[in-house]
Design an enzyme around this catalytic site. Structure first.
Site, PDB file in Angstrom:
ATOM      1  N   GLU A 170       0.833  -1.201   0.000  1.00 29.29           N
ATOM      2  CA  GLU A 170       0.000   0.000   0.000  1.00 29.29           C
ATOM      3  C   GLU A 170       0.869   1.253   0.000  1.00 29.29           C
ATOM      4  O   GLU A 170       1.852   1.321   0.749  1.00 29.29           O
ATOM      5  CB  GLU A 170      -0.925  -0.002   1.212  1.00 29.29           C
ATOM      6  CG  GLU A 170      -1.952  -1.125   1.165  1.00 29.29           C
ATOM      7  CD  GLU A 170      -2.961  -1.058   2.314  1.00 29.29           C
ATOM      8  OE1 GLU A 170      -2.781  -0.216   3.230  1.00 29.29           O
ATOM      9  OE2 GLU A 170      -3.924  -1.840   2.281  1.00 29.29           O
TER      10      GLU A 170
ATOM     11  N   HIS B  16      -8.107   1.690   1.674  1.00 28.60           N
ATOM     12  CA  HIS B  16      -7.972   1.382   3.107  1.00 28.60           C
ATOM     13  C   HIS B  16      -8.848   2.327   3.945  1.00 28.60           C
ATOM     14  O   HIS B  16      -8.388   3.017   4.844  1.00 28.60           O
ATOM     15  CB  HIS B  16      -6.512   1.479   3.557  1.00 28.60           C
ATOM     16  CG  HIS B  16      -6.202   0.599   4.729  1.00 28.60           C
ATOM     17  ND1 HIS B  16      -5.006  -0.032   4.892  1.00 28.60           N
ATOM     18  CD2 HIS B  16      -6.948   0.250   5.805  1.00 28.60           C
ATOM     19  CE1 HIS B  16      -5.005  -0.743   6.006  1.00 28.60           C
ATOM     20  NE2 HIS B  16      -6.183  -0.591   6.574  1.00 28.60           N
TER      21      HIS B  16
END
Length: 528
Positions: free
Chosen positions: A262, A281
């Site tokens: 990420e 997220h």
């Protein structure tokens, strides 16, 4: 006494700083620093409050010479080196409940979005099209939701799914039959879940055991047309395999809020795949959740730094601020007993037993055990406390046993610590006077009442007239002042124990001269 200092290194609700101040801490809010800047600053602080941006590496922990607690405002602690923090005696806390509802709701939202293909339908409608016949969704009512993980968040997802009239099958190694009944779910193994589930939602941490828990083989073995939602951790799903199975139709749809890396690369293979949706997220991203986790981490860290309370710690037993004052004298006694038996027992000690009797039996045992081990493990390291002692004991292969007795004996409360040696078991025991003052009451089977503190001298000798005079003379001749005398014996004329406190450390030559006195069997200088 100076106030504990706390650094908030990531952006969080400003009320968190107010809570620290109200509860007796000095706090600095300095966000956006580089690792090198944080490394240069962190030595001044007792506590570090973070979210996901700050990476607490071994290098940062080494530089944090005063650090006592790291608090993560949120659930995931992938950005903290917990084993290394534990080895350095630093408590690591998170806030597992602050964003549970928010994350569960996001999982349900993604499941509904998959079921009705909402993102793609929205895009085409806003592009000026009216593709009504192109999107044929499915109802969730009557479908089976497979939960991989039925903890805090998974159980909330289960309740919401049951409210949607879904059937819920759960796989979780820690889920008991009674808890499954309470949640209203069917407990199953992973293969059974895969064969039954129309939707799968993951709610488990990322560990060596759960990495790629939805592997290519498992997704191929799942019910054809399954839809997968992951709002937990990246790495639980094989992303490359997921793309292939979406394209083949084995997986009818997938929604990821988390990725293995990420942020994911702009050319991530899943991007643009049909029936795939994703969010950046956002599981914990609601106003309520952000406020909740910030306030909770501030409360938890302040309670620990000011009162000794331990809540939601990942590397030591929890101990509420209300329990801490009651347990504090027990933990002082436990640490001294662990230290005493460690200093007196010889050889390679491989087993230790901690027994609680009377009033002590009703207390939480884990903090007491951790305190015993903190005292005991000082035979191996000076930098040991209740956090790292259990880990050090495990690393050394020490067999730790906890025993709770309902009986009440001579003392209303009693702790006993026993180690196995090549000469047999060696045991010491202690109690509290007035529920506050720790006292030793037995040492290796000999009754003796003493306070364990400072510098002491332990002597085993033959019970005979004149011995006390001889040891007193020896110490006096060497300028050592005696504070207290504590005597015990097995029987008249038999083996006797002398435990005395002195005002300064016993020099080795004095210890050697004491060994040479008539009738002396054992001499050992002690320190607490």
């Amino acid at each position: 006494m100076s106030k504990p200092k706390v650094l908030i290194s990531d952006k969080m609700d400003p009320n968190a700083a107010k809570i620290f101040e109200e509860r007796g801490c000095d706090v600095d809010v300095i966000t956006g620093e580089t690792p090198e800047e944080l490394k240069a600053r962190i030595a001044d602080y007792d506590g570090l409050a973070i979210r996901s941006s700050t990476k607490v590496t071994a290098e940062i922990i080494d530089a944090a010479t005063n650090l006592k607690v790291i608090g993560r405002a949120g659930i995931g602690v992938d950005n903290v080196d917990i084993p290394y923090a534990s080895s350095k005696g630093v408590v690591v806390m998170n806030t597992p409940f602050g964003n549970s509802i928010t994350t569960a709701e996001h999982a349900i939202a993604l499941m509904m979005a998959l079921a009705r293909q909402i993102p793609e339908a929205n895009d085409q409608t806003q592009a000026g099209k009216w593709p009504k016949s192109a999107f044929m969704g499915v109802e969730v009512t009557g479908k089976t939701l497979g939960l991989i993980g039925a903890g805090n968040i998974g159980s909330i997802v289960a309740s919401r799914a049951l409210g949607l009239r879904m059937k819920v099958v759960a796989y979780d190694p820690f889920l008991t039959e009674d808890r499954a009944i309470e949640l209203g779910v069917e407990k199953a193994d992973l293969d059974t879940l895969l064969s039954k589930a129309d939707f799968i939602s993951l709610h488990t941490p990322l560990t060596d055991q759960t990495r790629n828990i939805l592997s290519r083989e498992r997704m191929e073995a799942a019910k054809p047309g399954v839809r997968i939602v992951n709002c937990a951790r990246g790495g639980l799903v094989d992303e490359a395999a997921l793309k292939d199975l979406l394209e083949s139709g084995q997986v009818a749809g997938a929604a990821l809020d988390v990725f293995e890396t990420e942020p994911p690369a702009p050319d991530h293979p899943l991007f643009g795949t049909k029936n795939f949706i994703c969010t950046p997220h956002l599981g914990a991203s609601t106003t309520e959740a952000q406020v909740n986790v910030a306030l909770q981490v501030a409360e938890q860290m302040a309670d620990y730094l000011v009162n000794g309370g331990v809540t939601n710690a990942l590397n030591m037993p929890s101990l509420s601020a209300e329990e801490a004052p009651k347990l504090r004298p027990y933990m002082a006694l436990a640490e001294n007993l662990g230290s005493l038996v460690s200093q007196l027992a010889h050889g390679n000690l491989t087993q230790i037993s901690i027994e609680r009797e009377g009033a002590a039996a009703d207390l939480q045992g884990k903090p007491i055990t951790a305190a015993v081990l903190a005292g005991f493990m000082r035979r191996y390291s000076d930098s040991v406390n209740m956090v790292n002692a259990p880990y050090m004991a495990k690393d050394r292969g020490l067999d730790v046993r906890e025993v709770r007795h309902d009986r009440e004996g001579v003392y209303h409360t009693l702790l006993r610590v026993t180690v196995a040696t090549s000469q047999g078991d060696r045991s010491v025991a202690g109690t509290l006077f007035g529920n506050e003052a720790p006292r030793l009451v037995e040492i290796f089977g000999v009754g003796i009442e003493a306070e364990l503190a400072g510098h002491m001298l332990y002597i085993v000798n033959e019970d005979a007239p004149g011995f006390i005079g001889r040891i007193g003379t020896l110490l006096g001749e060497n300028g050592i002042n005696i504070g207290t005398f504590h005597l015990g014996r097995r029987e008249a004329g038999g083996e006797a124990v002398l435990l005395l406190s002195v005002d300064q450390p016993i020099p080795p030559e004095v210890e050697r001269k004491a060994c040479e006195l008539e009738g002396v069997k054992v001499v050992k200088a002690l320190s607490f």
